[in-house]
Design a protein around this motif. Structure first.
Motif, PDB file in Angstrom:
ATOM      1  N   ARG A   1       0.831  -1.206   0.000  1.00 15.10           N
ATOM      2  CA  ARG A   1       0.000   0.000   0.000  1.00 15.10           C
ATOM      3  C   ARG A   1       0.864   1.254   0.000  1.00 15.10           C
ATOM      4  O   ARG A   1       0.608   2.204  -0.749  1.00 15.10           O
ATOM      5  N   GLY A   2       1.876   1.268   0.845  1.00 13.02           N
ATOM      6  CA  GLY A   2       2.748   2.441   0.913  1.00 13.02           C
ATOM      7  C   GLY A   2       3.442   2.716  -0.406  1.00 13.02           C
ATOM      8  O   GLY A   2       3.570   3.869  -0.833  1.00 13.02           O
ATOM      9  N   ALA A   3       3.880   1.639  -1.093  1.00  8.76           N
ATOM     10  CA  ALA A   3       4.556   1.816  -2.375  1.00  8.76           C
ATOM     11  C   ALA A   3       3.594   2.346  -3.428  1.00  8.76           C
ATOM     12  O   ALA A   3       3.953   3.197  -4.247  1.00  8.76           O
ATOM     13  N   VAL A   4       2.352   1.849  -3.423  1.00  4.45           N
ATOM     14  CA  VAL A   4       1.355   2.314  -4.392  1.00  4.45           C
ATOM     15  C   VAL A   4       1.026   3.780  -4.154  1.00  4.45           C
ATOM     16  O   VAL A   4       0.991   4.585  -5.093  1.00  4.45           O
ATOM     17  N   LEU A   5       0.804   4.153  -2.896  1.00  4.13           N
ATOM     18  CA  LEU A   5       0.477   5.547  -2.605  1.00  4.13           C
ATOM     19  C   LEU A   5       1.644   6.478  -2.909  1.00  4.13           C
ATOM     20  O   LEU A   5       1.457   7.560  -3.462  1.00  4.13           O
ATOM     21  N   ALA A   6       2.852   6.031  -2.581  1.00  6.35           N
ATOM     22  CA  ALA A   6       4.016   6.884  -2.814  1.00  6.35           C
ATOM     23  C   ALA A   6       4.300   7.061  -4.298  1.00  6.35           C
ATOM     24  O   ALA A   6       4.799   8.103  -4.727  1.00  6.35           O
ATOM     25  N   GLY A   7       3.970   6.045  -5.098  1.00  4.39           N
ATOM     26  CA  GLY A   7       4.259   6.113  -6.526  1.00  4.39           C
ATOM     27  C   GLY A   7       3.389   7.096  -7.276  1.00  4.39           C
ATOM     28  O   GLY A   7       3.796   7.640  -8.307  1.00  4.39           O
ATOM     29  N   GLY A   8       2.166   7.340  -6.800  1.00  6.67           N
ATOM     30  CA  GLY A   8       1.293   8.295  -7.459  1.00  6.67           C
ATOM     31  C   GLY A   8       0.900   7.905  -8.871  1.00  6.67           C
ATOM     32  O   GLY A   8       0.620   8.770  -9.704  1.00  6.67           O
ATOM     33  N   ASP A   9       0.871   6.605  -9.155  1.00  5.27           N
ATOM     34  CA  ASP A   9       0.502   6.120 -10.492  1.00  5.27           C
ATOM     35  C   ASP A   9      -1.000   5.859 -10.512  1.00  5.27           C
ATOM     36  O   ASP A   9      -1.517   5.053  -9.742  1.00  5.27           O
ATOM     37  N   ALA A  10      -1.712   6.527 -11.423  1.00  5.16           N
ATOM     38  CA  ALA A  10      -3.172   6.422 -11.448  1.00  5.16           C
ATOM     39  C   ALA A  10      -3.641   4.991 -11.690  1.00  5.16           C
ATOM     40  O   ALA A  10      -4.607   4.532 -11.077  1.00  5.16           O
ATOM     41  N   GLY A  11      -2.959   4.285 -12.582  1.00  2.00           N
ATOM     42  CA  GLY A  11      -3.358   2.914 -12.870  1.00  2.00           C
ATOM     43  C   GLY A  11      -3.220   2.009 -11.661  1.00  2.00           C
ATOM     44  O   GLY A  11      -4.112   1.197 -11.367  1.00  2.00           O
ATOM     45  N   GLN A  12      -2.105   2.154 -10.935  1.00  2.00           N
ATOM     46  CA  GLN A  12      -1.897   1.339  -9.747  1.00  2.00           C
ATOM     47  C   GLN A  12      -2.891   1.713  -8.644  1.00  2.00           C
ATOM     48  O   GLN A  12      -3.418   0.837  -7.946  1.00  2.00           O
ATOM     49  N   LEU A  13      -3.157   2.981  -8.497  1.00  2.00           N
ATOM     50  CA  LEU A  13      -4.120   3.411  -7.480  1.00  2.00           C
ATOM     51  C   LEU A  13      -5.516   2.900  -7.811  1.00  2.00           C
ATOM     52  O   LEU A  13      -6.267   2.483  -6.921  1.00  2.00           O
ATOM     53  N   ARG A  14      -5.880   2.902  -9.092  1.00  2.00           N
ATOM     54  CA  ARG A  14      -7.185   2.364  -9.481  1.00  2.00           C
ATOM     55  C   ARG A  14      -7.285   0.883  -9.137  1.00  2.00           C
ATOM     56  O   ARG A  14      -8.322   0.398  -8.681  1.00  2.00           O
ATOM     57  N   ARG A  15      -6.203   0.149  -9.412  1.00  2.00           N
ATOM     58  CA  ARG A  15      -6.224  -1.278  -9.096  1.00  2.00           C
ATOM     59  C   ARG A  15      -6.348  -1.491  -7.595  1.00  2.00           C
ATOM     60  O   ARG A  15      -7.032  -2.416  -7.148  1.00  2.00           O
ATOM     61  N   TRP A  16      -5.706  -0.627  -6.815  1.00  5.34           N
ATOM     62  CA  TRP A  16      -5.759  -0.787  -5.355  1.00  5.34           C
ATOM     63  C   TRP A  16      -7.169  -0.530  -4.837  1.00  5.34           C
ATOM     64  O   TRP A  16      -7.734  -1.350  -4.111  1.00  5.34           O
ATOM     65  N   VAL A  17      -7.772   0.596  -5.203  1.00  4.21           N
ATOM     66  CA  VAL A  17      -9.101   0.905  -4.678  1.00  4.21           C
ATOM     67  C   VAL A  17     -10.171   0.038  -5.340  1.00  4.21           C
ATOM     68  O   VAL A  17     -11.282  -0.097  -4.811  1.00  4.21           O
ATOM     69  N   GLY A  18      -9.851  -0.564  -6.478  1.00  2.00           N
ATOM     70  CA  GLY A  18     -10.798  -1.452  -7.131  1.00  2.00           C
ATOM     71  C   GLY A  18     -10.833  -2.846  -6.543  1.00  2.00           C
ATOM     72  O   GLY A  18     -11.704  -3.643  -6.893  1.00  2.00           O
ATOM     73  N   ALA A  19      -9.879  -3.149  -5.666  1.00  2.00           N
ATOM     74  CA  ALA A  19      -9.832  -4.463  -5.025  1.00  2.00           C
ATOM     75  C   ALA A  19     -10.555  -4.411  -3.688  1.00  2.00           C
ATOM     76  O   ALA A  19     -10.717  -3.344  -3.080  1.00  2.00           O
ATOM     77  N   ALA A  20     -10.988  -5.568  -3.234  1.00  2.00           N
ATOM     78  CA  ALA A  20     -11.754  -5.624  -1.988  1.00  2.00           C
ATOM     79  C   ALA A  20     -10.977  -5.036  -0.815  1.00  2.00           C
ATOM     80  O   ALA A  20     -11.542  -4.354   0.043  1.00  2.00           O
ATOM     81  N   TRP A  21      -9.673  -5.280  -0.782  1.00  2.00           N
ATOM     82  CA  TRP A  21      -8.878  -4.840   0.367  1.00  2.00           C
ATOM     83  C   TRP A  21      -8.541  -3.342   0.304  1.00  2.00           C
ATOM     84  O   TRP A  21      -8.106  -2.771   1.287  1.00  2.00           O
ATOM     85  N   GLY A  22      -8.756  -2.691  -0.837  1.00  2.00           N
ATOM     86  CA  GLY A  22      -8.452  -1.267  -0.953  1.00  2.00           C
ATOM     87  C   GLY A  22      -9.667  -0.397  -1.167  1.00  2.00           C
ATOM     88  O   GLY A  22      -9.550   0.835  -1.229  1.00  2.00           O
ATOM     89  N   ALA A  23     -10.840  -1.006  -1.263  1.00  2.00           N
ATOM     90  CA  ALA A  23     -12.049  -0.251  -1.602  1.00  2.00           C
ATOM     91  C   ALA A  23     -12.397   0.793  -0.544  1.00  2.00           C
ATOM     92  O   ALA A  23     -13.005   1.819  -0.860  1.00  2.00           O
ATOM     93  N   ASP A  24     -12.039   0.557   0.712  1.00  2.00           N
ATOM     94  CA  ASP A  24     -12.367   1.482   1.796  1.00  2.00           C
ATOM     95  C   ASP A  24     -11.124   2.201   2.319  1.00  2.00           C
ATOM     96  O   ASP A  24     -11.053   2.570   3.493  1.00  2.00           O
ATOM     97  N   ASP A  25     -10.150   2.413   1.440  1.00  2.00           N
ATOM     98  CA  ASP A  25      -8.905   3.075   1.811  1.00  2.00           C
ATOM     99  C   ASP A  25      -9.005   4.549   1.440  1.00  2.00           C
ATOM    100  O   ASP A  25      -8.807   4.925   0.281  1.00  2.00           O
TER     101      ASP A  25
END
Length: 434
Positions: free
Chosen positions: A360-384
């Motif tokens: 999670r920290g690497a995804v947030l720090a990277g600021g990549d829209a595609g990676q962030l979409r994948r994170w919040v699109g997954a069950a474990w990131g939907a409420d982040d």
């Protein structure tokens, strides 16, 4: 063709030139392509085609690697489904590994000669990170079939080509093994080409399920001297040893994982603490270990102390290693979910939280829209909430998607899931773009 209609060749060329000289809004460009271009720009990939994809290893090393790769067993199937048509219709087909390295490139001779000029050859690395927007690389980046037409390629060296590609997955673990691709001219910029690679990938997966005892990391087992353990996104781990795959019970999954995390071995009293916050009677633990040894065999599970007698290669370790190397997109692609998600064993909970926070920290720090979409699109990131807010910040000003992401962060704030500083940013974004 998926998504919005592909723009004309001249419009794509003009959009590419505008983006290269002044990155910003991309009207008329499919969202899939626009997101990929932004990733490429952020990674410093050259759009003028002056830097060709690198070659991996020597020809001898590539040949040995190909022979051991699980997709070698389905190469005849790819040739049957795609090869004959490629030779007849003036295009080529390629099969690559999960990192985008092209293992086989075959088809029309003239097309292959032209492809050499842009280094679309066996051994070249056509990941999106190395080659920019292209069908095999972007399919691996997104984990689904894609079609890239002419000027949609990020590198100008590929603007004369169109391509369609689909990932091929291990039918048992759903890990991506590699990718199959069709490349050529205008005939590849059509729905039938995309359908063809999808069908070829599905046929290959069906064939692999019937014939090949794949390793749990998606590679054919080259050695019997280690254990492969798959425990991400599943409550019952898969363990492979000596060519046999065992689906462990949830409790045995916890035990094996605890032993894998302590490769020097664990005494019974310590293992009991790792497995439960409540006291576990010694007799109960001994009975569980006896049952587990009956499943795995004495060559795999030792005692006094309890330990796994072979080195362990786990999917959780692979994700951690990729993160350590800064390969966040690959780590995210290989993360199907939390480690033994329903387990409450203290050792599992601790490692699960640590790995998820690293990713999670690497995804947030990277600021990549595609990676962030994948994170919040997954069950474990939907409420982040922080991830939703980070996604909003990466999207263009005035974008409805930006407003929606900010609104989601604001909604999570309503249930107290977000710190005050983040709350203020979300409110500002929502007001300014709603």
């Amino acid at each position: 063709m998926e998504g919005s209609t592909v723009a004309s060749v001249s419009a794509l060329r003009a959009a590419h030139e505008r983006f290269v000289t002044s990155p910003g809004e991309l009207p008329g460009i499919r969202a899939l392509v626009a997101d990929s271009w932004r990733r490429c720009s952020g990674r410093g990939i050259r759009p003028d085609g002056s830097r060709l994809p690198p070659l991996r290893g020597t020809p001898a090393e590539l040949d040995a690697y190909r022979r051991a790769h699980p997709l070698a067993t389905v190469l005849p199937l790819f040739r049957e489904l795609l090869g004959a048509g490629a030779a007849d219709d003036g295009h080529i087909f390629a099969v690559g590994d999960a990192d985008g390295t092209l293992l086989w490139v075959e088809g029309d001779t003239a097309a292959m000669d032209r492809a050499e000029h842009m280094r679309f050859v066996e051994g070249a690395v056509w990941s999106e990170r190395q080659a920019g927007t292209n069908a095999p690389g972007t399919a691996l980046e997104l984990g689904r079939a894609v079609q890239i037409v002419a000027g949609e390629h990020y590198s100008a060296a590929v603007h004369g080509w169109s391509c369609a590609a689909a990932p091929v997955r291990d039918p048992r673990t759903r890990r991506v093994l590699g990718v199959v691709d069709l490349s050529g001219g205008g005939t590849i910029a059509t729905p039938p080409a995309l359908a063809a690679v999808r069908a070829a990938a599905l046929s290959a997966e069906a064939e692999l399920e019937r014939t090949v005892p794949l390793g749990l990391d998606g590679r054919a087992p080259a050695s019997r001297g280690f254990i492969r353990l798959s425990a991400l996104g599943r409550d019952s781990a898969l363990l492979e040893s000596a060519g046999c795959v065992h689906r462990l019970s949830p409790r045995h999954s916890e035990i094996v994982l605890a032993l894998a995390l302590e490769d020097r071995g664990v005494h019974g009293d310590r293992l009991a603490v790792d497995l439960s916050e409540r006291e576990v009677p010694a007799s109960t633990l001994r009975a569980e270990m006896t049952r587990l040894r009956a499943v795995l065999g004495p060559a795999v599970l030792g005692s006094r102390p309890y330990r796994l007698l072979l080195p362990v290669r786990g999917d959780f370790g692979e994700v951690a290693a990729l993160l350590a190397e800064g390969r966040v997109a690959e780590a995210l692609a290989r993360y199907p979910g939390p480690l033994l998600p329903r387990s409450e064993a203290p050792a599992v909970v601790e490692h699960r939280r640590a790995l998820e926070q690293q990713l999670r920290g690497a995804v947030l720090a990277g600021g990549d829209a595609g990676q962030l979409r994948r994170w919040v699109g997954a069950a474990w990131g939907a409420d982040d909430p922080a991830a939703w807010l980070a996604l909003a910040h990466t999207l263009p000003g005035g974008s409805p998607q930006r407003a929606a992401a900010a609104a989601r962060a604001h909604a999570l704030d309503a249930v107290g899931a977000i710190p005050s500083q983040v709350r203020r940013h979300a409110a500002v974004l929502q007001r300014s773009h709603s």
